[in-house]
Design an enzyme around this catalytic site. Structure first.
Site, PDB file in Angstrom:
ATOM      1  N   GLU A 182     128.971  89.451 -18.169  1.00 54.95           N
ATOM      2  CA  GLU A 182     127.700  89.256 -17.810  1.00 54.95           C
ATOM      3  C   GLU A 182     126.756  89.730 -18.574  1.00 54.95           C
ATOM      4  OE1 GLU A 182     130.035  90.977 -16.014  1.00 54.95           O
ATOM      5  OE2 GLU A 182     128.923  92.622 -15.223  1.00 54.95           O
ATOM      6  N   SER A 235      99.487  87.430  -1.866  1.00 54.58           N
ATOM      7  CA  SER A 235      98.255  88.610  -1.922  1.00 54.58           C
ATOM      8  C   SER A 235      97.906  88.024  -3.110  1.00 54.58           C
ATOM      9  CB  SER A 235      98.748  89.511  -2.431  1.00 54.58           C
ATOM     10  OG  SER A 235     100.517  89.039  -3.009  1.00 54.58           O
ATOM     11  N   GLY A 236      97.913  86.605  -3.734  1.00 55.48           N
ATOM     12  CA  GLY A 236      97.914  86.171  -4.851  1.00 55.48           C
ATOM     13  C   GLY A 236      98.932  86.054  -5.906  1.00 55.48           C
ATOM     14  N   GLY A 237      99.677  86.934  -5.956  1.00 57.25           N
ATOM     15  CA  GLY A 237     101.288  87.307  -6.548  1.00 57.25           C
ATOM     16  C   GLY A 237     102.098  85.660  -6.269  1.00 57.25           C
ATOM     17  N   VAL A 238     103.043  85.315  -7.281  1.00 57.81           N
ATOM     18  CA  VAL A 238     103.380  84.412  -6.763  1.00 57.81           C
ATOM     19  C   VAL A 238     105.213  84.562  -5.357  1.00 57.81           C
ATOM     20  CG1 VAL A 238     105.486  85.219  -8.542  1.00 57.81           C
ATOM     21  CG2 VAL A 238     105.174  82.781  -8.254  1.00 57.81           C
ATOM     22  N   ASP A 239     105.045  85.269  -4.650  1.00 55.89           N
ATOM     23  CA  ASP A 239     106.284  85.551  -3.829  1.00 55.89           C
ATOM     24  C   ASP A 239     105.459  84.783  -2.686  1.00 55.89           C
ATOM     25  OD1 ASP A 239     108.012  86.207  -5.794  1.00 55.89           O
ATOM     26  OD2 ASP A 239     108.278  87.999  -4.584  1.00 55.89           O
ATOM     27  N   SER A 240     104.396  85.220  -2.742  1.00 54.03           N
ATOM     28  CA  SER A 240     103.313  85.074  -1.645  1.00 54.03           C
ATOM     29  C   SER A 240     102.527  83.517  -1.851  1.00 54.03           C
ATOM     30  CB  SER A 240     102.481  86.406  -1.169  1.00 54.03           C
ATOM     31  OG  SER A 240     101.085  86.377  -2.281  1.00 54.03           O
ATOM     32  N   THR A 241     102.573  83.259  -2.730  1.00 50.72           N
ATOM     33  CA  THR A 241     101.875  81.580  -2.807  1.00 50.72           C
ATOM     34  C   THR A 241     102.335  80.926  -2.617  1.00 50.72           C
ATOM     35  OG1 THR A 241     100.691  82.859  -4.713  1.00 50.72           O
ATOM     36  CG2 THR A 241     100.566  80.657  -4.761  1.00 50.72           C
TER      37      THR A 241
END
Ligand code: XMP
Length: 522
Positions: A182, A235-241
């Site tokens: 890996e 927050s504007g972060g990709v996860d929360s968006t």
């Protein structure tokens, strides 16, 4: 998701049984890169029931720090696994465990670390595309000295030590490899994993995070009651968006999105985030709590203490919102897969920093937790974001810690230091974007600490702050290399920071990788 996890029926799953250490994620990612879904299960949770529930197409036993012969309670699973009837690949510790399960001999050897040459002594499909001799990456001191001749055949040996580097059970597709396929340092490792997963286990290569939108949306719909609302902090972060967009699709206006400005955001971030979210049809409640946070952080120097205070204040604000709207029964979080596995207490993993969202919520919040993207790695969340229409610039934004600039300021958070990190980080970002390097690195930012350096500006001596620039490359933040970006770019960044920001007299570049350092300074 709290409502219970239903395995994917539409994708074949490879289960990675985790025996500790950090390799399980790497294995899981390599499998997903083949467009085959993979899941990590701690060895303590691995049971006949799990196999029945997931019905894996193949099983991989990870490496780990223990010794099957010397550790007091070595992690083991029962010999039943050999009879599950699906292909199995044991890696490093997993290889030794397989040998042990079939009555082979494991001994403490001289140890093989790093680049090691092996020779293939019996050809097998698992080595398709490999030459007779290849370099692999090893990291072990126990080794498999012997496997029973009536049960297994040796496929490869280390050239120097003669140790068994790979074997296979005679009557079934069960393989052990002593090396780590890996890791990047085993050049043909990906090919071996592909040979195993696709060639031998015949797993279908149809996993694609963009394909699971409907499924996640259905899951949210069935978890959330018709008159219940879901609070989602964005927050504007990709996860929360992505989390908010999935919720919006699933429950429409019953999503209560909220954007809390904790005063620790980057330059112009509040305005930019709100514009981006609105363009995607999400109109969050905007709460400017900056003074509240900065007041609570006054005089606090310890980083973990800052994290605790910030986390608690967030929870308090969520509680206030939930109390003012009694229909809110859920809190949605953008927890991703590494967070889930780590806070599930991955064996042997020590807590390094308390930054994961999971389990970070106080009980008194009294909200149930929805984690729609908990099965995805960051790169998969980014793909999902694109599929959901998030502009590329936002989908590929660097990760930014929840406590924001508070963890990029060493010592007390003051308005002066905040202004310095904000501007300096903006300069770092601008210069990388200008050179087309922004998306090639994992994170790039500035840090300010307590130390001072005497500078000469004009003909005046001035005691100023030291700004440290940190730019790292990483796949998943668990390990990271400092980025060797061209010196001319560093020079420009340094010149701009020292020239444009009052109170800064020295700029340094952080050249430690993780480990031993972490990515953020505290
Ligand atoms: P470290 O500094 O532990 O960071 O190497 C690994 C990744 O986690 C991010 N990070 C945080 N994220 N809250 C967060 O939400 C935090 O307190 C926090 N601290 C670190 C960091 O930016 C990196 O991507």
């Amino acid at each position: 998701m709290e409502s219970g996890w239903t395995p994917f029926k539409e994708f074949d799953t490879v289960v990675i049984v985790n025996f500790g250490g950090q390799y399980a994620h790497l294995i899981a990612r390599r499998v997903r890169e083949l467009n085959v879904y993979s899941e990590i299960v701690n060895y303590t949770d691995f049971s006949v029931d799990v196999v029945e529930r997931i019905r894996p197409k193949a099983i991989i036993l990870s490496g780990g720090p223990s010794s099957i012969i010397a550790s007091p309670n070595p992690p083991v699973i029962g010999g039943w696994v050999l009879d599950v009837g699906v292909p199995i690949l044991g890696i490093c510790y997993g290889h030794q465990l397989l040998a042990y399960l079939i009555g082979g001999r494991v001994e403490r050897g001289v140890g093989e670390y790093g680049k090691t040459e092996i020779e293939i002594v019996a050809h097998n499909d698992i080595f398709a595309g490999w030459g007779k001799r290849e370099f692999v990456w090893m990291s072990h001191s126990d080794y498999v000295a012997e496997v029973p001749r009536d049960k297994a055949i040796v496929l490869a040996r280390s050239v120097e030590t003669g140790y068994i580097a790979a074997f296979k059970l005679i009557d079934r597709p069960v393989y052990g490899v002593q090396f780590h396929p890996e890791v990047y340092h085993t050049p043909k490792g990906r090919k071996l994993i592909e040979n195993f997963v696709v060639g031998i286990a015949k797993a279908r290569q149809n996993w694609n995070p963009g394909n699971i939108i409907d499924r996640i949306v259905d899951e949210i719909k069935s978890a959330v009651g018709r008159d219940e609302k879901v609070l989602c902090a964005v927050s504007g972060g990709v996860d929360s968006t992505v989390t908010a967009l999935l919720l919006k699709r699933a429950i429409g206006d019953r999503l209560v999105a909220v954007f809390v400005n904790h005063g620790l955001l980057r330059e112009d971030e509040d305005r930019e985030v709100l514009n981006m979210l609105r363009s995607l049809g999400i109109n969050p409640i905007y709460i400017d709590a900056s003074q509240r946070f900065l007041k609570a952080l006054k005089g606090v120097k310890d980083c973990e203490e800052k994290r605790r205070i910030i986390g608690e204040l967030f929870a308090e604000i969520f509680k206030e919102i939930a109390e003012s709207n009694k229909d809110i029964k859920w809190l949605a979080q953008g927890t991703t897969y590494p967070d889930v596995i780590e806070s599930g207490g991955a064996v042997g993993a020590d807590k390094i920093k308390s930054h994961h969202n999971v389990a970070g919520l106080p009980k008194w919040l009294n909200l149930r937790v929805l984690e729609p993207i908990r099965h995805l790695y960051k790169d998969e969340v980014r793909k999902l974001a694109i599929a959901l229409g998030v502009p590329r610039e936002w989908a590929y934004r660097h990760p930014f810690p929840g406590p924001g600039l508070a963890v990029r300021i060493i010592g007390e958070v003051t308005e002066e230091k905040l202004a310095i990190v904000r501007r300096a980080s903006k300069i770092v970002e601008e210069e990388l974007r200008r050179e087309g390097l922004y998306e090639r690195v994992w994170q790039a930012f500035a840090v300010v600490g307590e130390d001072r350096w005497v500078g000469v500006k004009g003909d005046r001596r001035e005691l100023g702050y030291i700004v440290t620039v940190r730019i790292v490359e990483s796949e998943d933040a668990m390990t990271a290399d400092w980025s060797k970006i061209p010196l001319e770019i560093l020079e420009r960044i340094s010149n701009r920071i020292a020239r444009e920001i009052p109170g800064v007299t020295m700029v340094t570049y952080a050249i430690s990788s993780k480990p031993p350092s972490t990515i953020e300074p505290c």
